[in-house]
Every structure is written in C-alpha cells, then in structure tokens.
Scaffold this motif. Structure first.
Motif, short mmCIF file in Angstrom:
data_model
loop_
_atom_site.label_atom_id
_atom_site.label_comp_id
_atom_site.label_asym_id
_atom_site.label_seq_id
_atom_site.Cartn_x
_atom_site.Cartn_y
_atom_site.Cartn_z
N TRP A 1 26.89 -23.32 -17.73
CA TRP A 1 26.76 -22.00 -17.11
C TRP A 1 27.74 -21.77 -15.96
N PRO B 1 29.46 -12.94 -15.56
CA PRO B 1 29.12 -12.76 -16.98
C PRO B 1 28.67 -11.35 -17.32
N VAL B 2 28.41 -10.52 -16.31
CA VAL B 2 27.97 -9.15 -16.55
C VAL B 2 29.14 -8.18 -16.59
N ARG C 1 21.32 -11.09 -11.47
CA ARG C 1 20.88 -12.15 -12.38
C ARG C 1 21.40 -13.51 -11.91
N VAL D 1 22.88 -16.98 -12.54
CA VAL D 1 23.78 -17.38 -13.62
C VAL D 1 23.39 -18.73 -14.21
N THR E 1 17.20 -15.44 -18.05
CA THR E 1 17.83 -15.07 -19.32
C THR E 1 19.14 -15.81 -19.47
N TRP F 1 22.57 -16.00 -20.32
CA TRP F 1 23.65 -15.07 -20.60
C TRP F 1 24.65 -15.64 -21.61
N MET G 1 23.31 -14.64 -24.95
CA MET G 1 23.49 -13.20 -25.15
C MET G 1 24.93 -12.87 -25.52
#
Length: 206
Positions: free
Chosen positions: A141, A147-148, A174, A176, A190, A192, A195
């Motif tokens: 991660w 990441p957004v 969020r 990470v 969540t 990412w 996703m």
C-alpha cells in the motif's frame, strides 16, 4: 475564499495571499519584478486571516550538548584522533554524571514524520513506525501518489497527509495503508489496490 490584497512591508510592492489555493497564510508578490524574496504582509492583515483550533501531536528533537572533564580509564595507545570513537564505545566511563555538565541546547527541530493533526495521529504515528521497522509488511500500500486523485502531494499541500515520502491519508480522508497491518483496528477500511485492479479489469473488458 477570496484572496486578500495588501502591500509588502519589506518592499512596498503589492502582494496577495493564496486563499483560493487553500493556504491564506502564504503570500506572493503580484508584480513580476518584485524587489524582495519573502513577501511580508502588515501585522494587522496577517492577524486578520482565518484560523482554526486543531489538536495536534508534535514530536520535537533537540540537540543537547554536554561538556565533561574528568579522569577516565582508557586503553594504552589510543590516539587523539581515535579518542572520540573510543569514548563513544566506552560510555560507561562518563555517562553517569553527564547530566551535571550541561553546556548548550540548540537546533530544535519538529520531526515531520512524527507530527500530525491529532484526529489521525495514532494511525500516522503507527504508520511511521511500520515504514521504519517492517516496511515489507505494508509495501503493497505504500505509494507516493494519492490513490484517489493520482497527484503527488507537494510541501504546501493541505488535502493529503504524508508520512515521509508516502501518502498516509488520501485527499478524501481515506487511510491508505491497512490499519490492521500497523497494529490498529482495520474495520471499515477499503482496499484501494483492489478497487484500482477491478477498475482496470472493467475498462479492459469494455
């Protein structure tokens, strides 16, 4: 929020703050040929800027200097050039009474990697420890880009929170890195990475 127009107290050239960019405490000259390096607003204008009260966790490191003069036992043959290294490895000879020989304290530094807004301080502090002590467990991660939004946070960024080079909290708040992997409750987290993989698969199939 609108930018505030003012006059630099150092050079008298016009300046404006960067409120529209999210940092009303930062200023810039509005003329290309400004005569000073650091724009400085009048005190009353600076004091009128919007502020907020936030709880923070701050770690400060200070270089403290001691100077001890005493008789110590050293091995025969130690040269003046070797003395500092020798005493570092034989600190039992002088460390017991060092507190009585304070000389100076300087170079106080706020440690960036360990200073956070307290809302997320526990998570970010644990992440800092994880990056230092067991990065192989969380490397999945670790990312230097959000990441957004995909951007790499700059020094004056207020939308993200970094731990060193890595983004700890994305622009939407969020976390990470999986909290469970840094000793915290991971409920509601969540992934990412998953996703992004699913998004990429969907685009490829279309």
């Amino acid at each position: 929020m609108e930018n505030t127009e003012s006059t630099c107290t150092s050079c008298s050239d016009p300046i404006r703050n960067l409120a529209k960019e999210g940092r009303p405490d930062l200023w810039d000259h509005t003329t290309a040929a400004s005569r000073c390096f650091a724009p400085t607003p009048p005190y009353e204008v600076e004091e009128g800027l919007p502020r907020e009260t936030r709880k923070v966790r701050i770690r400060v490191q200070e270089l403290v200097t001691y100077e001890v003069e005493k008789e110590v036992t050293v091995n025969v043959g130690v040269t003046p050039q070797e003395l500092a290294a020798y005493l570092s490895s034989h600190d039992e000879e002088w460390t017991d009474d060092i507190e009585e020989h304070f000389l100076d304290a300087c170079e106080r530094e706020v440690l960036d990697d360990h200073t956070f807004f307290a809302d997320d301080a526990g998570y970010l502090a644990n992440l800092a420890v994880g990056i230092e002590e067991w990065p192989e467990s969380i490397v999945t991660w670790l990312t230097i880009t959000c990441p957004v939004c995909g951007s790499r946070p700059t020094e004056d960024d207020t939308a993200h929170q970094n731990v060193g080079w890595f983004v700890g909290i994305a622009c939407n708040g969020r976390r990470v890195v999986h909290p469970g992997w840094i000793g915290m409750d991971g409920t509601g987290w969540t992934d990412w990475m998953t996703m992004m993989t699913n998004d990429a698969s969907g685009k490829a199939s279309n």
